[in-house]
Structure formats: structure tokens, C-alpha cells
Write a protein that holds these residues in place. Sequence first.
Motif, PDB file in Angstrom:
ATOM      1  N   MET A  50      -2.560   1.076   6.686  1.00  0.00           N
ATOM      2  CA  MET A  50      -3.399   2.051   5.993  1.00  0.00           C
ATOM      3  C   MET A  50      -4.872   1.690   6.177  1.00  0.00           C
ATOM      4  SD  MET A  50      -1.594   2.870   2.335  1.00  0.00           S
ATOM      5  CE  MET A  50      -0.189   3.999   2.297  1.00  0.00           C
ATOM      6  N   THR A  51      -5.701   2.711   6.133  1.00  0.00           N
ATOM      7  CA  THR A  51      -7.143   2.529   6.029  1.00  0.00           C
ATOM      8  C   THR A  51      -7.534   2.771   4.568  1.00  0.00           C
ATOM      9  OG1 THR A  51      -7.519   4.866   6.418  1.00  0.00           O
ATOM     10  CG2 THR A  51      -7.514   3.433   8.361  1.00  0.00           C
ATOM     11  N   ARG A  52      -8.774   2.528   4.269  1.00  0.00           N
ATOM     12  CA  ARG A  52      -9.286   2.838   2.936  1.00  0.00           C
ATOM     13  C   ARG A  52      -9.047   4.323   2.604  1.00  0.00           C
ATOM     14  NH1 ARG A  52     -13.394   0.157  -0.076  1.00  0.00           N
ATOM     15  NH2 ARG A  52     -13.476  -1.289   1.655  1.00  0.00           N
ATOM     16  N   GLU A  53      -9.259   5.172   3.604  1.00  0.00           N
ATOM     17  CA  GLU A  53      -9.145   6.614   3.358  1.00  0.00           C
ATOM     18  C   GLU A  53      -7.687   7.035   3.164  1.00  0.00           C
ATOM     19  OE1 GLU A  53     -11.058   5.172   5.766  1.00  0.00           O
ATOM     20  OE2 GLU A  53     -12.914   5.517   4.651  1.00  0.00           O
ATOM     21  N   THR A  54      -6.775   6.481   3.977  1.00  0.00           N
ATOM     22  CA  THR A  54      -5.382   6.904   3.821  1.00  0.00           C
ATOM     23  C   THR A  54      -4.770   6.295   2.552  1.00  0.00           C
ATOM     24  OG1 THR A  54      -4.430   5.171   5.251  1.00  0.00           O
ATOM     25  CG2 THR A  54      -5.087   7.243   6.305  1.00  0.00           C
ATOM     26  N   LEU A  55      -5.243   5.126   2.138  1.00  0.00           N
ATOM     27  CA  LEU A  55      -4.817   4.583   0.833  1.00  0.00           C
ATOM     28  C   LEU A  55      -5.299   5.489  -0.294  1.00  0.00           C
ATOM     29  CD1 LEU A  55      -3.705   2.485  -1.155  1.00  0.00           C
ATOM     30  CD2 LEU A  55      -5.781   1.128  -0.778  1.00  0.00           C
ATOM     31  N   ALA A  56      -6.535   5.943  -0.193  1.00  0.00           N
ATOM     32  CA  ALA A  56      -7.057   6.850  -1.225  1.00  0.00           C
ATOM     33  C   ALA A  56      -6.248   8.142  -1.267  1.00  0.00           C
ATOM     34  CB  ALA A  56      -8.528   7.153  -0.941  1.00  0.00           C
ATOM     35  N   GLU A  57      -5.938   8.678  -0.086  1.00  0.00           N
ATOM     36  CA  GLU A  57      -5.147   9.920  -0.056  1.00  0.00           C
ATOM     37  C   GLU A  57      -3.763   9.689  -0.662  1.00  0.00           C
ATOM     38  OE1 GLU A  57      -5.141  12.330   3.527  1.00  0.00           O
ATOM     39  OE2 GLU A  57      -3.029  12.841   3.195  1.00  0.00           O
ATOM     40  N   LEU A  59      -2.873   7.508  -2.957  1.00  0.00           N
ATOM     41  CA  LEU A  59      -2.965   7.391  -4.416  1.00  0.00           C
ATOM     42  C   LEU A  59      -3.204   8.761  -5.063  1.00  0.00           C
ATOM     43  CD1 LEU A  59      -5.065   4.120  -4.700  1.00  0.00           C
ATOM     44  CD2 LEU A  59      -2.747   4.459  -5.592  1.00  0.00           C
ATOM     45  N   THR A  60      -3.991   9.580  -4.409  1.00  0.00           N
ATOM     46  CA  THR A  60      -4.346  10.877  -4.982  1.00  0.00           C
ATOM     47  C   THR A  60      -3.184  11.861  -4.913  1.00  0.00           C
ATOM     48  OG1 THR A  60      -6.629  10.519  -4.310  1.00  0.00           O
ATOM     49  CG2 THR A  60      -5.989  12.789  -4.830  1.00  0.00           C
ATOM     50  N   THR A  61      -2.507  11.884  -3.765  1.00  0.00           N
ATOM     51  CA  THR A  61      -1.472  12.901  -3.561  1.00  0.00           C
ATOM     52  C   THR A  61      -0.092  12.441  -3.998  1.00  0.00           C
ATOM     53  OG1 THR A  61      -0.921  12.129  -1.334  1.00  0.00           O
ATOM     54  CG2 THR A  61      -2.703  13.782  -1.539  1.00  0.00           C
ATOM     55  N   GLY A  62       0.133  11.104  -4.029  1.00  0.00           N
ATOM     56  CA  GLY A  62       1.475  10.601  -4.328  1.00  0.00           C
ATOM     57  C   GLY A  62       2.437  10.747  -3.159  1.00  0.00           C
ATOM     58  N   VAL A  87       5.400   8.437  -3.306  1.00  0.00           N
ATOM     59  CA  VAL A  87       4.975   7.092  -3.697  1.00  0.00           C
ATOM     60  C   VAL A  87       4.919   7.002  -5.218  1.00  0.00           C
ATOM     61  CG1 VAL A  87       3.129   5.382  -3.544  1.00  0.00           C
ATOM     62  CG2 VAL A  87       3.703   6.794  -1.556  1.00  0.00           C
ATOM     63  N   LEU A  88       5.741   6.103  -5.765  1.00  0.00           N
ATOM     64  CA  LEU A  88       5.838   5.970  -7.214  1.00  0.00           C
ATOM     65  C   LEU A  88       4.941   4.868  -7.750  1.00  0.00           C
ATOM     66  CD1 LEU A  88       9.702   6.289  -7.582  1.00  0.00           C
ATOM     67  CD2 LEU A  88       7.980   8.088  -7.568  1.00  0.00           C
TER      68      LEU A  88
ATOM     69  N   ARG B 120       0.188  -7.053  -8.897  1.00  0.00           N
ATOM     70  CA  ARG B 120      -0.850  -6.133  -9.351  1.00  0.00           C
ATOM     71  C   ARG B 120      -0.491  -4.723  -8.906  1.00  0.00           C
ATOM     72  NH1 ARG B 120      -6.351  -8.734  -7.221  1.00  0.00           N
ATOM     73  NH2 ARG B 120      -5.086  -9.144  -5.377  1.00  0.00           N
ATOM     74  N   ALA B 121      -0.747  -3.754  -9.763  1.00  0.00           N
ATOM     75  CA  ALA B 121      -0.444  -2.357  -9.465  1.00  0.00           C
ATOM     76  C   ALA B 121      -1.699  -1.520  -9.631  1.00  0.00           C
ATOM     77  CB  ALA B 121       0.651  -1.832 -10.396  1.00  0.00           C
ATOM     78  N   ALA B 122      -1.847  -0.553  -8.728  1.00  0.00           N
ATOM     79  CA  ALA B 122      -2.971   0.387  -8.792  1.00  0.00           C
ATOM     80  C   ALA B 122      -2.476   1.711  -9.350  1.00  0.00           C
ATOM     81  CB  ALA B 122      -3.557   0.599  -7.406  1.00  0.00           C
ATOM     82  N   ASP B 123      -3.220   2.270 -10.292  1.00  0.00           N
ATOM     83  CA  ASP B 123      -2.854   3.606 -10.755  1.00  0.00           C
ATOM     84  C   ASP B 123      -3.520   4.664  -9.860  1.00  0.00           C
ATOM     85  OD1 ASP B 123      -5.479   3.913 -11.580  1.00  0.00           O
ATOM     86  OD2 ASP B 123      -5.036   3.624 -13.706  1.00  0.00           O
ATOM     87  N   ALA B 124      -3.317   5.937 -10.182  1.00  0.00           N
ATOM     88  CA  ALA B 124      -3.798   7.011  -9.307  1.00  0.00           C
ATOM     89  C   ALA B 124      -5.313   6.976  -9.134  1.00  0.00           C
ATOM     90  CB  ALA B 124      -3.347   8.369  -9.844  1.00  0.00           C
ATOM     91  N   SER B 125      -6.010   6.417 -10.109  1.00  0.00           N
ATOM     92  CA  SER B 125      -7.472   6.336 -10.008  1.00  0.00           C
ATOM     93  C   SER B 125      -7.923   5.095  -9.232  1.00  0.00           C
ATOM     94  CB  SER B 125      -8.088   6.300 -11.412  1.00  0.00           C
ATOM     95  OG  SER B 125      -7.892   5.027 -11.999  1.00  0.00           O
TER      96      SER B 125
END
Lengths: 149, 149
Positions: A50-57, A59-62, A87-88, B120-125
Motif C-alpha cells: 500500500m501507499t499512503r493514498e491507498t491506505l487512506a482510501e 480506511l475511508t471506503t472499507g 476491510v473490518l 495497534r488498530a487504526a479507526d476509519a479516521s
Amino acid sequence: MNESLFPAPAVALAQADVPVWEAVRFTAEGLVPAIAQQHDTGEVLMMAWMTRETLAETLTTGQACYWSRSRGKPWRKGETSGQRQRVLDVRLDCDGDTLLLLVDQDGAACHTGRRTCFYRAADASGTLATLTEPLVDPEVLYGPGGGHP
Amino acid sequence: MNESLFPAPAVALAQADVPVWEAVRFTAEGLVPAIAQQHDTGEVLMMAWMTRETLAETLTTGQACYWSRSRGKPWRKGETSGQRQRVLDVRLDCDGDTLLLLVDQDGAACHTGRRTCFYRAADASGTLATLTEPLVDPEVLYGPGGGHP
């Protein structure tokens, strides 16, 4: 409802001051390895990057979004094959250089059409054996030529 | 006796022609990532790196031996801390660039004294929370200064 084998506690013990973006130690190429594990059976399905951007996506989209190193672009798992990964939970390791995703995988995680990418085992002499056959023909999922990222 | 959640079938489906040495795609630095999973609970404990030589040692001895990138030498898991990893099975993924070890871990796999490195776990934010406390004080295992490889 949480049927994960590895549920997060109802109350986390502590909140770290840093967000995950700052805690992850990306490689010089801006990548971090992410292990995907089926949340209820415990099966390790695959590892990708993952990149920073795909990790962010993610987390945002699940929905799992990796970085395809061969294609040089985001790889939204299941976009072509339909074999999506919900992704849970996203876990980070002690030194911040590996992610663990607890997922709910539709069908086959592997581009060979198998449930898991880890379908070969080595014995003590180093000889490899294939443990499982595909659940589905990869050409059904990806068309001729297969679907490796 | 095999109490693994993910036992190898009694009869492997096929023998590959290549030994694991030739099937693993090591990085330019001669490394391959290896995920360690507790064989009976399914818990993903850690990810570390192996060389051709430490993989060979692991297969031969049945005890996990990684490569410490920071120390530049083999890292025999548990040699200092006593928290050893017996390796029950070595799996290789579809494209040969990641190993999965099914292990029996004594005590804490993590240098922080926790069972798993993924605590450690990250939440959606993106906010990180710490899920578990150490099982054991790392200074008990490693002495003052801790034991990170």
C-alpha cells in the motif's frame, strides 16, 4: 456484530497521539506491506503493498485498495474479478513497517483462483508441494491472460 | 499429531519440480518477507525477513531464524529472550515473494513483550489505539534497553 477471531476490545487501552499516517514507516519507494487475513477463519490470504493514498482510501471506503507495483497504479481488490475484500480492521505492527488487515474476502483472494495465495508448502528438504486446487478458473475472473496485479 | 487450523493435506496434490530455493523471489538485497502465524489459534504474530541461508536453517532446524536487517546477521528467534518459535510448516505464495510460517510461539513474539506485534488498530479516521498490554516486561526478556532486532 463482530464475529472476528481477533476482535478489537470494546474499550481500547490507550489512544496514541499520532495518526496512522505518521506511525507507518513507508519504504523509500513510499510503500508498506499489508497482510490480509480472513477475520473469522484466521486464514492468511495474501500480502500486497500500500501507499499512503491507498491506505487512506482503504480506511475511508472499507474496501481493500493496494498499490500495484507492476502496473504503477492503485489496485482496488476485486474491481475486475468481483472477488472483493471488505476491510473490518487495520492493525499496525510494533515498529510501524507492516499492516495487518482483517478482511471479509469474497471467493478467491489469489489471482490463480485459489482462496489463499499461500497454497504451496515446503518440506524439510525444501521440496515444494501444491496443497490446493483453484476454486474458480482465473480466466473466468479475469479473461484470457489472467489477472495478476 | 497436527492441531493446526491450517494443516497440510495428508496427500499433496502435486509436487512442483523446483525446490523452494529456486521458487522464492528474493529482493535485490537477497531478502524475502516471512509472516509468522500461530498454527492453532490463527493469530498473526509478526513479519520479518529471511535470507536464503536463514530459510535453509529454519527448514533444517524447525526453529525460526530470520535476518536482522539492523544488525546485519541471523536472528535466531528466542535465542536471547527464550521466546522461541517452532516452525511447523513453511508456505510460499503464488508469485514466490512472501513466506508464511505456521509456528508454535513460546510466550511473546513481540519485542515489546506482547504476544503479537500487531497490537495497534487504526479507526476509519486513522486514529491509532493500543489494543493490548505486554504479557511480560521486555527488560525481563532482554535486559535494559530492550531487544529489538
